[in-house]
Motif scaffolding. Structure first.
Motif, PDB file in Angstrom:
ATOM      1  N   THR A 143      29.567  54.491  10.897  1.00 21.54           N
ATOM      2  CA  THR A 143      30.989  54.855  10.849  1.00 21.54           C
ATOM      3  C   THR A 143      31.907  53.658  11.070  1.00 21.54           C
ATOM      4  O   THR A 143      33.135  53.821  11.110  1.00 21.54           O
ATOM      5  N   GLY A 144      31.347  52.479  11.235  1.00 24.81           N
ATOM      6  CA  GLY A 144      32.157  51.288  11.412  1.00 24.81           C
ATOM      7  C   GLY A 144      32.481  50.962  12.850  1.00 24.81           C
ATOM      8  O   GLY A 144      33.312  50.080  13.113  1.00 24.81           O
ATOM      9  N   GLU A 145      31.848  51.644  13.803  1.00 24.31           N
ATOM     10  CA  GLU A 145      32.070  51.381  15.225  1.00 24.31           C
ATOM     11  C   GLU A 145      30.812  50.785  15.837  1.00 24.31           C
ATOM     12  O   GLU A 145      29.814  50.583  15.139  1.00 24.31           O
ATOM     13  N   ILE A 146      30.857  50.520  17.139  1.00 23.80           N
ATOM     14  CA  ILE A 146      29.689  49.983  17.840  1.00 23.80           C
ATOM     15  C   ILE A 146      29.779  50.372  19.298  1.00 23.80           C
ATOM     16  O   ILE A 146      30.881  50.600  19.825  1.00 23.80           O
ATOM     17  N   ASP A 147      28.636  50.514  19.949  1.00 22.94           N
ATOM     18  CA  ASP A 147      28.589  50.864  21.370  1.00 22.94           C
ATOM     19  C   ASP A 147      27.699  49.845  22.085  1.00 22.94           C
ATOM     20  O   ASP A 147      26.471  49.928  22.021  1.00 22.94           O
ATOM     21  N   LEU A 148      28.340  48.892  22.760  1.00 21.06           N
ATOM     22  CA  LEU A 148      27.607  47.859  23.483  1.00 21.06           C
ATOM     23  C   LEU A 148      27.377  48.221  24.946  1.00 21.06           C
ATOM     24  O   LEU A 148      26.830  47.408  25.697  1.00 21.06           O
ATOM     25  N   SER A 149      27.759  49.423  25.347  1.00 21.62           N
ATOM     26  CA  SER A 149      27.602  49.823  26.748  1.00 21.62           C
ATOM     27  C   SER A 149      26.316  50.578  27.015  1.00 21.62           C
ATOM     28  O   SER A 149      26.095  51.039  28.138  1.00 21.62           O
ATOM     29  N   VAL A 150      25.447  50.720  26.011  1.00 22.00           N
ATOM     30  CA  VAL A 150      24.284  51.603  26.142  1.00 22.00           C
ATOM     31  C   VAL A 150      23.320  51.121  27.222  1.00 22.00           C
ATOM     32  O   VAL A 150      22.785  51.920  27.995  1.00 22.00           O
ATOM     33  N   ALA A 151      23.087  49.807  27.296  1.00 27.61           N
ATOM     34  CA  ALA A 151      22.163  49.297  28.315  1.00 27.61           C
ATOM     35  C   ALA A 151      22.748  49.465  29.711  1.00 27.61           C
ATOM     36  O   ALA A 151      22.018  49.769  30.670  1.00 27.61           O
ATOM     37  N   SER A 152      24.047  49.287  29.856  1.00 24.94           N
ATOM     38  CA  SER A 152      24.681  49.486  31.156  1.00 24.94           C
ATOM     39  C   SER A 152      24.700  50.959  31.534  1.00 24.94           C
ATOM     40  O   SER A 152      24.567  51.305  32.715  1.00 24.94           O
ATOM     41  N   THR A 153      24.858  51.832  30.540  1.00 28.40           N
ATOM     42  CA  THR A 153      24.737  53.272  30.803  1.00 28.40           C
ATOM     43  C   THR A 153      23.349  53.599  31.310  1.00 28.40           C
ATOM     44  O   THR A 153      23.175  54.389  32.254  1.00 28.40           O
ATOM     45  N   LEU A 154      22.341  52.986  30.688  1.00 28.26           N
ATOM     46  CA  LEU A 154      20.961  53.171  31.144  1.00 28.26           C
ATOM     47  C   LEU A 154      20.810  52.685  32.586  1.00 28.26           C
ATOM     48  O   LEU A 154      20.209  53.373  33.425  1.00 28.26           O
ATOM     49  N   GLY A 155      21.352  51.501  32.890  1.00 31.21           N
ATOM     50  CA  GLY A 155      21.227  50.962  34.241  1.00 31.21           C
ATOM     51  C   GLY A 155      21.949  51.802  35.272  1.00 31.21           C
ATOM     52  O   GLY A 155      21.430  52.032  36.379  1.00 31.21           O
ATOM     53  N   LEU A 156      23.158  52.276  34.944  1.00 27.99           N
ATOM     54  CA  LEU A 156      23.897  53.131  35.877  1.00 27.99           C
ATOM     55  C   LEU A 156      23.172  54.450  36.090  1.00 27.99           C
ATOM     56  O   LEU A 156      23.104  54.963  37.215  1.00 27.99           O
ATOM     57  N   THR A 157      22.604  54.999  35.028  1.00 29.24           N
ATOM     58  CA  THR A 157      21.822  56.229  35.158  1.00 29.24           C
ATOM     59  C   THR A 157      20.642  56.017  36.088  1.00 29.24           C
ATOM     60  O   THR A 157      20.344  56.869  36.941  1.00 29.24           O
ATOM     61  N   SER A 158      19.959  54.895  35.943  1.00 29.97           N
ATOM     62  CA  SER A 158      18.817  54.601  36.800  1.00 29.97           C
ATOM     63  C   SER A 158      19.246  54.466  38.258  1.00 29.97           C
ATOM     64  O   SER A 158      18.573  54.981  39.168  1.00 29.97           O
ATOM     65  N   ALA A 159      20.385  53.790  38.486  1.00 36.80           N
ATOM     66  CA  ALA A 159      20.865  53.614  39.862  1.00 36.80           C
ATOM     67  C   ALA A 159      21.237  54.953  40.492  1.00 36.80           C
ATOM     68  O   ALA A 159      20.900  55.231  41.655  1.00 36.80           O
ATOM     69  N   VAL A 160      21.931  55.791  39.734  1.00 34.36           N
ATOM     70  CA  VAL A 160      22.308  57.114  40.248  1.00 34.36           C
ATOM     71  C   VAL A 160      21.070  57.960  40.501  1.00 34.36           C
ATOM     72  O   VAL A 160      20.981  58.687  41.505  1.00 34.36           O
ATOM     73  N   MET A 161      20.093  57.853  39.620  1.00 37.07           N
ATOM     74  CA  MET A 161      18.851  58.588  39.792  1.00 37.07           C
ATOM     75  C   MET A 161      18.164  58.191  41.093  1.00 37.07           C
ATOM     76  O   MET A 161      17.691  59.049  41.857  1.00 37.07           O
ATOM     77  N   GLY A 162      18.104  56.899  41.370  1.00 35.55           N
ATOM     78  CA  GLY A 162      17.494  56.436  42.612  1.00 35.55           C
ATOM     79  C   GLY A 162      18.272  56.873  43.835  1.00 35.55           C
ATOM     80  O   GLY A 162      17.679  57.297  44.843  1.00 35.55           O
ATOM     81  N   GLN A 163      19.601  56.808  43.778  1.00 39.62           N
ATOM     82  CA  GLN A 163      20.415  57.193  44.919  1.00 39.62           C
ATOM     83  C   GLN A 163      20.311  58.692  45.205  1.00 39.62           C
ATOM     84  O   GLN A 163      20.233  59.116  46.368  1.00 39.62           O
ATOM     85  N   LEU A 164      20.300  59.496  44.167  1.00 41.50           N
ATOM     86  CA  LEU A 164      20.163  60.944  44.355  1.00 41.50           C
ATOM     87  C   LEU A 164      18.783  61.289  44.916  1.00 41.50           C
ATOM     88  O   LEU A 164      18.646  62.237  45.715  1.00 41.50           O
ATOM     89  N   TRP A 165      17.761  60.537  44.495  1.00 36.98           N
ATOM     90  CA  TRP A 165      16.424  60.786  45.033  1.00 36.98           C
ATOM     91  C   TRP A 165      16.368  60.438  46.518  1.00 36.98           C
ATOM     92  O   TRP A 165      15.771  61.170  47.318  1.00 36.98           O
ATOM     93  N   VAL A 166      17.008  59.334  46.898  1.00 34.24           N
ATOM     94  CA  VAL A 166      17.060  58.957  48.309  1.00 34.24           C
ATOM     95  C   VAL A 166      17.834  60.016  49.114  1.00 34.24           C
ATOM     96  O   VAL A 166      17.499  60.304  50.274  1.00 34.24           O
ATOM     97  N   ALA A 167      18.848  60.610  48.491  1.00 33.85           N
ATOM     98  CA  ALA A 167      19.645  61.633  49.167  1.00 33.85           C
ATOM     99  C   ALA A 167      18.894  62.944  49.346  1.00 33.85           C
ATOM    100  O   ALA A 167      19.389  63.838  50.046  1.00 33.85           O
ATOM    101  N   GLY A 168      17.729  63.085  48.706  1.00 26.81           N
ATOM    102  CA  GLY A 168      16.908  64.274  48.918  1.00 26.81           C
ATOM    103  C   GLY A 168      16.940  65.304  47.821  1.00 26.81           C
ATOM    104  O   GLY A 168      16.326  66.376  47.954  1.00 26.81           O
ATOM    105  N   LEU A 169      17.616  65.029  46.694  1.00 28.36           N
ATOM    106  CA  LEU A 169      17.632  65.998  45.602  1.00 28.36           C
ATOM    107  C   LEU A 169      16.308  65.962  44.846  1.00 28.36           C
ATOM    108  O   LEU A 169      15.693  64.899  44.697  1.00 28.36           O
ATOM    109  N   PRO A 170      15.850  67.090  44.337  1.00 29.38           N
ATOM    110  CA  PRO A 170      14.617  67.096  43.536  1.00 29.38           C
ATOM    111  C   PRO A 170      14.877  66.534  42.144  1.00 29.38           C
ATOM    112  O   PRO A 170      15.999  66.600  41.623  1.00 29.38           O
ATOM    113  N   LEU A 171      13.844  66.010  41.540  1.00 31.96           N
ATOM    114  CA  LEU A 171      13.990  65.431  40.206  1.00 31.96           C
ATOM    115  C   LEU A 171      14.374  66.483  39.170  1.00 31.96           C
ATOM    116  O   LEU A 171      15.008  66.161  38.160  1.00 31.96           O
TER     117      LEU A 171
END
Length: 357
Positions: A94-122
């Motif tokens: 469509t003529g656009e680009i998304d260069l934030s995908v790797a950072s989205t992946l990294g932020l998702t991983s960080a939130v996943m780790g923090q929520l796991w430490v907080a005691g939430l189930p996977l």
């Protein structure tokens, strides 16, 4: 005796049967041959050919490459790239680009780790992380479609912002005590094979995205938007909503790749997949998608992903340093942008044959 009259039955029997004109068959064969030659001249066919040559060359020259075990590792190594490349293909068409995908992946991983430490189930963490990716993609999409900002500038900014938020959430820590039932399942193989089960998911998603892009009105509208978004807007297609949803899908898939990345390596870190966006864009452009939009095919993108993975895997087996791998990725990215433009200019300057007098 009267004049002799020809018996129609006798004449029909005596006359030789008419043979069908060969022009139809010759025309069909010629059309098929022309279509085959056109197919072989496409960018996608060229990439598939280079991929086959690379696999054969690596199998002959690199010890340990041509094994089922290594093939399984290669698939796991390109899983995140392949997943993110699917929606990235639609975005770039469509003529656009998304260069934030790797950072989205990294932020998702960080939130996943923090929520796991907080005691939430996977079981609760995974859908929350995927929803987070949808929200991050929606933010990009709104800035592009509603605010009217260029996607290159928007996603460069969000790339830095999302990665910074990842460090705010988790810091320099690494969370690595996820249950083996999840981490082992992420890299599990299909029974009796060395093929990871994630390959089936990639294949299913590739079919879904391929049908959407090449066999539906939605896909045709994406090509139209990339070719001329103003004309497409006047034809009644909502360009804004289309692009917005593409960014949402891109963020959602990147978050899903982040969940898989975290479980695959058994570690949630803020710097996970740092720089992966370059590999994704390189694979998409290498597969024949035009950086200017309006052209490309999903089969070429998948071949580009595998070609990039094959080269990196062969170099790693040959004990080449990671710095050289980054150089190769950057070189492929430059070639995938420069080569099509150069060839197009050469074709334009080539003298056309004079029309027959």
């Amino acid at each position: 005796m009267g004049p002799e009259v020809d018996d129609p039955t006798t004449s029909a029997a005596a006359a030789p049967p008419e043979r069908p004109a060969p022009t139809a068959r010759v025309g069909a064969v010629g059309s098929a041959g022309s279509a085959l030659r056109s197919l072989l001249r496409t960018r996608e066919a060229s990439i598939v050919g280079v991929l086959v040559a690379s696999v054969l060359g690596a199998s002959l020259m690199v010890d340990g490459f041509a094994t089922g075990r290594n093939a399984g590792f290669l698939i796991l190594d390109v899983t995140a790239i392949a997943l993110i490349a699917l929606p990235m293909t639609l975005v770039i068409i469509t003529g656009e680009i998304d260069l934030s995908v790797a950072s989205t992946l990294g932020l998702t991983s960080a939130v996943m780790g923090q929520l796991w430490v907080a005691g939430l189930p996977l079981e609760a963490i995974v859908p929350l992380c995927v929803l987070l990716g949808s929200a991050l993609g929606a933010l990009n999409g709104l800035l592009v479609t509603v605010a009217g900002l260029p996607s290159l500038a928007v996603t460069i900014g969000s790339m830095a912002m999302y990665r910074g938020l990842a460090y705010v959430v988790l810091g320099d820590r690494a969370v690595a005590d996820f249950p083996f039932s999840w981490t082992g399942g992420a890299t599990a193989r299909l029974p009796g094979t060395d093929v990871p089960w994630i390959a089936l998911l990639i294949a299913v998603l590739a079919v879904v995205f391929g049908i959407l892009l090449h066999a539906t009105p939605v896909g045709r509208s994406l090509y139209a938007i990339g070719s001329n978004d103003e004309a497409t807007r006047f034809s009644g297609i909502s360009v804004r909503w289309t692009k917005l949803w593409l960014f949402v899908v891109s963020g959602t898939v990147a978050a899903g790749a982040g969940v898989f990345w975290t479980l695959q390596y058994g570690s949630a870190r803020a710097d996970n997949a740092f720089g992966l966006e370059l590999s994704v864009v390189a694979a998409v452009l290498l597969g024949g998608v035009s950086i200017f939009g309006g052209r490309g095919a999903l089969v070429g993108v998948l071949a580009g992903v595998l070609l990039l993975g094959t080269i990196r895997n062969a170099l790693m087996l040959a004990d080449v340093s990671s710095d050289v791998l980054d150089i190769v990725t950057g070189l492929l990215l430059v070639v995938s942008v420069v080569l099509p433009t150069t060839l197009a200019r050469v074709r334009e300057r080539r003298p056309r044959p004079a029309p027959p007098s």
